[in-house]
Design a protein around this motif. Structure first.
Motif, mmCIF file in Angstrom:
data_model
loop_
_atom_site.group_PDB
_atom_site.id
_atom_site.type_symbol
_atom_site.label_atom_id
_atom_site.label_comp_id
_atom_site.label_asym_id
_atom_site.label_seq_id
_atom_site.Cartn_x
_atom_site.Cartn_y
_atom_site.Cartn_z
ATOM 1 N N PRO A 1 -5.539 -8.866 3.058
ATOM 2 C CA PRO A 1 -5.128 -7.595 2.555
ATOM 3 C C PRO A 1 -6.088 -6.458 2.276
ATOM 4 N N PHE A 2 -7.029 -7.201 1.243
ATOM 5 C CA PHE A 2 -8.050 -6.204 0.736
ATOM 6 C C PHE A 2 -8.979 -5.701 1.791
ATOM 7 N N ARG A 3 -9.409 -6.270 2.889
ATOM 8 C CA ARG A 3 -10.060 -5.901 3.919
ATOM 9 C C ARG A 3 -9.597 -5.025 4.726
ATOM 10 N N ARG A 4 -8.045 -5.326 5.022
ATOM 11 C CA ARG A 4 -7.372 -4.316 5.739
ATOM 12 C C ARG A 4 -7.257 -2.910 5.189
ATOM 13 N N GLY A 5 -6.933 -3.065 4.038
ATOM 14 C CA GLY A 5 -6.757 -1.753 3.034
ATOM 15 C C GLY A 5 -8.129 -1.160 3.183
ATOM 16 N N GLN A 6 -9.303 -1.703 2.872
ATOM 17 C CA GLN A 6 -10.645 -1.128 2.847
ATOM 18 C C GLN A 6 -10.904 -0.552 4.088
ATOM 19 N N LEU A 7 -10.648 -1.071 5.273
ATOM 20 C CA LEU A 7 -11.015 -0.713 6.466
ATOM 21 C C LEU A 7 -10.052 0.620 6.842
ATOM 22 N N ALA A 8 -8.959 0.729 6.266
ATOM 23 C CA ALA A 8 -7.867 1.894 6.412
ATOM 24 C C ALA A 8 -8.412 3.053 5.840
ATOM 25 N N ILE A 9 -8.813 2.764 4.510
ATOM 26 C CA ILE A 9 -9.370 3.872 3.474
ATOM 27 C C ILE A 9 -10.597 4.277 3.974
ATOM 28 N N GLU B 1 -8.715 -1.158 -5.531
ATOM 29 C CA GLU B 1 -9.453 -1.967 -6.594
ATOM 30 C C GLU B 1 -8.693 -2.473 -7.482
ATOM 31 N N ALA B 2 -7.712 -1.608 -8.013
ATOM 32 C CA ALA B 2 -6.838 -2.015 -9.059
ATOM 33 C C ALA B 2 -6.086 -3.166 -8.614
ATOM 34 N N ARG B 3 -5.600 -3.004 -7.424
ATOM 35 C CA ARG B 3 -4.585 -4.186 -6.711
ATOM 36 C C ARG B 3 -5.326 -5.485 -6.665
ATOM 37 N N HIS B 4 -6.328 -5.510 -6.142
ATOM 38 C CA HIS B 4 -7.117 -6.699 -5.859
ATOM 39 C C HIS B 4 -8.365 -7.119 -6.816
ATOM 40 N N THR C 1 -6.336 4.234 12.804
ATOM 41 C CA THR C 1 -6.787 3.085 11.957
ATOM 42 C C THR C 1 -6.088 3.110 10.519
ATOM 43 N N ALA C 2 -6.205 4.288 9.872
ATOM 44 C CA ALA C 2 -5.972 4.527 8.471
ATOM 45 C C ALA C 2 -4.528 4.169 8.359
ATOM 46 N N ARG C 3 -3.660 4.404 9.402
ATOM 47 C CA ARG C 3 -2.303 4.526 9.070
ATOM 48 C C ARG C 3 -1.635 3.160 9.072
ATOM 49 N N THR C 4 -2.430 2.078 9.628
ATOM 50 C CA THR C 4 -1.995 0.855 9.777
ATOM 51 C C THR C 4 -2.377 -0.123 8.250
ATOM 52 N N GLY C 5 -3.149 0.407 7.315
ATOM 53 C CA GLY C 5 -3.412 -0.270 6.474
ATOM 54 C C GLY C 5 -3.452 0.440 5.109
ATOM 55 N N LEU C 6 -3.070 1.485 4.914
ATOM 56 C CA LEU C 6 -3.021 2.329 3.528
ATOM 57 C C LEU C 6 -1.932 1.755 2.777
ATOM 58 N N LEU C 7 -2.142 1.742 1.571
ATOM 59 C CA LEU C 7 -1.504 1.333 0.453
ATOM 60 C C LEU C 7 -0.173 2.117 0.214
ATOM 61 N N ASP C 8 1.176 1.782 0.484
ATOM 62 C CA ASP C 8 2.521 2.312 0.272
ATOM 63 C C ASP C 8 2.521 2.651 -1.302
ATOM 64 N N GLU C 9 2.264 1.623 -2.251
ATOM 65 C CA GLU C 9 2.597 1.789 -3.685
ATOM 66 C C GLU C 9 1.183 2.455 -4.227
ATOM 67 N N ASP C 10 1.520 3.491 -5.066
ATOM 68 C CA ASP C 10 0.525 4.561 -5.601
ATOM 69 C C ASP C 10 0.332 3.847 -7.237
ATOM 70 N N ALA C 11 1.030 3.020 -7.728
ATOM 71 C CA ALA C 11 1.226 2.744 -9.225
ATOM 72 C C ALA C 11 -0.099 2.452 -9.693
ATOM 73 N N PRO C 12 -1.050 1.585 -9.082
ATOM 74 C CA PRO C 12 -2.191 1.324 -9.728
ATOM 75 C C PRO C 12 -2.983 2.600 -9.988
ATOM 76 N N ALA C 13 -2.776 3.621 -8.925
ATOM 77 C CA ALA C 13 -3.795 4.760 -9.106
ATOM 78 C C ALA C 13 -3.042 5.848 -9.810
ATOM 79 N N ASP C 14 -2.056 5.979 -9.998
ATOM 80 C CA ASP C 14 -1.468 7.176 -10.246
ATOM 81 C C ASP C 14 -0.630 7.127 -11.795
ATOM 82 N N ARG C 15 -0.640 5.970 -12.202
ATOM 83 C CA ARG C 15 0.127 5.847 -13.696
ATOM 84 C C ARG C 15 -1.106 5.349 -14.404
ATOM 85 N N PRO C 16 -1.202 6.148 -15.747
ATOM 86 C CA PRO C 16 -2.276 5.786 -16.817
ATOM 87 C C PRO C 16 -2.001 4.238 -17.188
#
Length: 414
Positions: free
Chosen positions: A7-15, A127-130, A180-195
Motif C-alpha cells: 500500500p505504501f508503494r502504491r500510494g507513493q507511485l500515485a502521488i 508518511e503519517a499513515r505508514h 496512474t494517480a487515480r488508482t492509488g491516492l489516499l481517500d482519507e485525509d485525516a492524517p494530513a488535514d487534522r492537527p
C-alpha cells in the motif's frame, strides 16, 4: 510483499505521478514561451507580465484553495486540478490574443496552487499513515518532471514548430499520469488535514465516530489567525524558496559577469544547483529517518548559506561552482520537510505555507535583481546566502516530529 501490492508503494507511485505532472506541465509551457511570444507578437514587457500572471494567480489562490481543501479533500482536488492544468496547455496554445493568454496563465497559477497544496497533503498523509518518509523523493520527482518536459520540448521543437502539436502530446502524457494517480491516492485525509499535537498520524476512525468528528466542522470553515508555529514555518518556506528560486535565475549570470566564466561554463551554474538538488532529494528521506526533519533543515541550510558565502568571498569559477553545489545540496530538503510539518497542523496551515512558498519564488529573483542593481550581483548572491542562514534560524523555532522508523525497503531511492 511485492512493491505492486504494498500500500505504501502504491500510494507513493500515485502521488509521485502528481508531482511529476506539476513539474512537467510547468516546464512544458515555459519552454515554449518564445513561440507563444512570436505567435501573439508580444514585447519583452508583455512576456514579463504574462509570466507574472501565473505567479499572481498562484499567490492569490490561497483563500480558494483553503476552502476547496475543506470541501473536496486533497484527493479530489488533486485529480481535478491536474486535469485542469493539462487542458490549460491546449487553451494557451489556442489563445487568440494577449488578454486571453493572460487569463489562461492566471488560471494556470490558481490550479498550480491547488495541486501544490493537495499533492503535498497527500504526501504528508502517506508518511503519517505508514510512518515512512517519502516527501523529499516526491519533490525530486517534480524536478524530474521538469527535465522530462525540457527533453520533450527540445524534440518537438526540432520536429515541428506547432505549439498545439507539442502541447497535444504533453496532454496525452499528463492524462496517463492522471490515470496512474487515480488508482492509488489516499481517500482519507485525516492524517494530513487534522492537527495532531502528538505529531503522529492515526488511522481513520470507525464510521460510528463520524457524527462526533463532524461537529467542529463549522469552526474549521472559518479562517483563523495562524499560530506562531505556522508563522515560523511560513518564514522558513519564504526564505528557502527565495534561495532556491534566485539560484536558478541568477547563477549563470553570476558565473559570467562576476566570476568571468566562459559562455560554455556559465550554464553549469544551473546544472550544478539542479543536479545536486535532485540527488539530495533522492536520499534526504533516509537522512530524515536517521536524524529527524529539524536537524536536516538546520544543518542543510547552514551548509547552503556557509558554502555559498565562502565561495563569494573566495571568488573565481571553481569556488563558485562548489558554493552552488553546497546550496543545492543543503537547501533541497527544506521545502519537503516544511511541507510535512505544516500538513500536520491542518489544511489551512499547509495552504498558507504553500502560498508563502509561491511568494518566495516570485519575490526572490526580483529582490536579488534589485540588490544587484543597487550594488552588484555579488551582494545580491550574498543575500541568497543570508536567506539560507535565515532558514536555519527559523528551523530552531519549529516543533519537529521525531524521526520515523527506517524500513528495510527504504534503503534505496524509489
Amino acid at each position: 510483499m511485492s512493491r505492486l501490492h504494498d500500500p505504501f508503494r502504491r500510494g507513493q507511485l500515485a502521488i509521485a505521478a502528481l508531482f511529476l505532472s506539476l513539474g512537467f506541465q510547468y516546464a512544458t509551457w515555459a519552454a515554449r514561451i518564445p513561440a507563444v511570444k512570436a505567435d501573439l507578437d508580444l514585447s519583452a514587457a508583455e512576456v514579463g507580465v504574462l509570466l507574472m500572471a501565473a505567479g499572481v494567480g498562484a499567490a492569490v489562490s490561497f483563500p480558494a484553495v483553503a476552502w476547496l481543501m475543506r470541501r473536496m479533500g486533497s484527493r479530489r482536488l488533486a485529480l481535478l486540478s491536474q486535469l485542469g492544468l493539462a487542458l490549460l496547455l491546449l487553451a494557451l496554445a489556442a489563445a487568440p490574443n494577449y488578454p486571453v493568454a493572460l487569463l489562461v496563465m492566471c488560471a494556470d497559477g490558481v490550479l498550480v496552487g491547488c495541486l501544490n497544496v493537495a499533492m503535498n497533503a497527500q504526501g504528508a498523509a502517506l508518511e503519517a499513515r505508514h510512518e515512512r518518509n517519502t516527501m523529499a523523493r516526491l519533490h525530486a520527482v517534480f524536478s524530474a518532471g521538469s527535465l522530462l518536459a525540457a527533453l520533450l520540448a527540445s524534440g518537438m521543437t526540432a520536429a515541428t514548430g506547432s505549439v498545439m502539436a507539442h502541447f497535444g502530446v504533453a496532454v496525452v502524457l499528463l492524462a496517463a499520469l492522471g490515470v496512474t494517480a487515480r488508482t492509488g491516492l489516499l481517500d482519507e485525509d485525516a492524517p494530513a488535514d487534522r492537527p495532531d499535537p502528538a505529531g503522529a498520524g492515526t488511522a481513520a476512525e470507525p464510521p460510528a465516530d463520524a457524527p462526533a468528528a463532524a461537529e467542529p466542522e463549522p469552526a474549521r470553515r472559518r479562517w483563523t489567525v495562524p499560530s506562531r508555529l505556522t508563522l515560523w514555518m511560513c518564514c522558513a518556506m519564504v526564505f528557502g524558496t527565495v534561495a532556491e528560486g534566485a539560484m536558478n535565475d541568477w547563477s549563470a549570470l553570476y558565473l559570467k559577469d562576476v566570476a568571468e566564466a566562459s559562455a560554455e561554463l556559465a550554464p553549469l551554474g544551473i546544472a550544478v544547483v539542479s543536479g545536486m538538488m535532485v540527488v539530495a532529494r533522492l536520499f534526504a528521506d533516509g537522512w530524515r529517518s536517521r536524524w529527524g526533519d529539524g536537524r536536516v533543515v538546520l544543518l542543510g541550510s547552514a551548509v547552503a548559506g556557509t558554502g555559498l558565502a565562502v565561495a563569494l568571498v573566495s571568488g573565481g569559477v571553481a569556488p563558485a561552482l562548489a558554493g552552488f553545489a553546497c546550496m543545492g545540496l543543503g537547501i533541497a530538503a527544506v521545502t519537503p520537510c516544511v511541507y510535512a510539518a505544516a500538513a500536520r497542523q491542518g489544511s489551512d496551515a499547509l495552504t498558507l505555507v504553500a502560498a508563502m512558498g509561491t511568494t518566495g519564488l516570485l519575490a526572490g529573483p526580483p529582490l536579488i535583481g534589485f540588490i544587484a542593481g543597487a550594488s552588484n550581483l555579488a551582494w545580491g548572491m550574498g543575500a541568497v546566502a543570508a536567506s539560507a542562514g535565515a532558514v536555519a534560524l527559523c528551523s530552531t523555532r519549529i516543533r519537529w516530529t521525531a524521526p520515523a522508523p527506517v524500513a528495510q525497503s527504504e534503503a534505496t531511492p524509489a
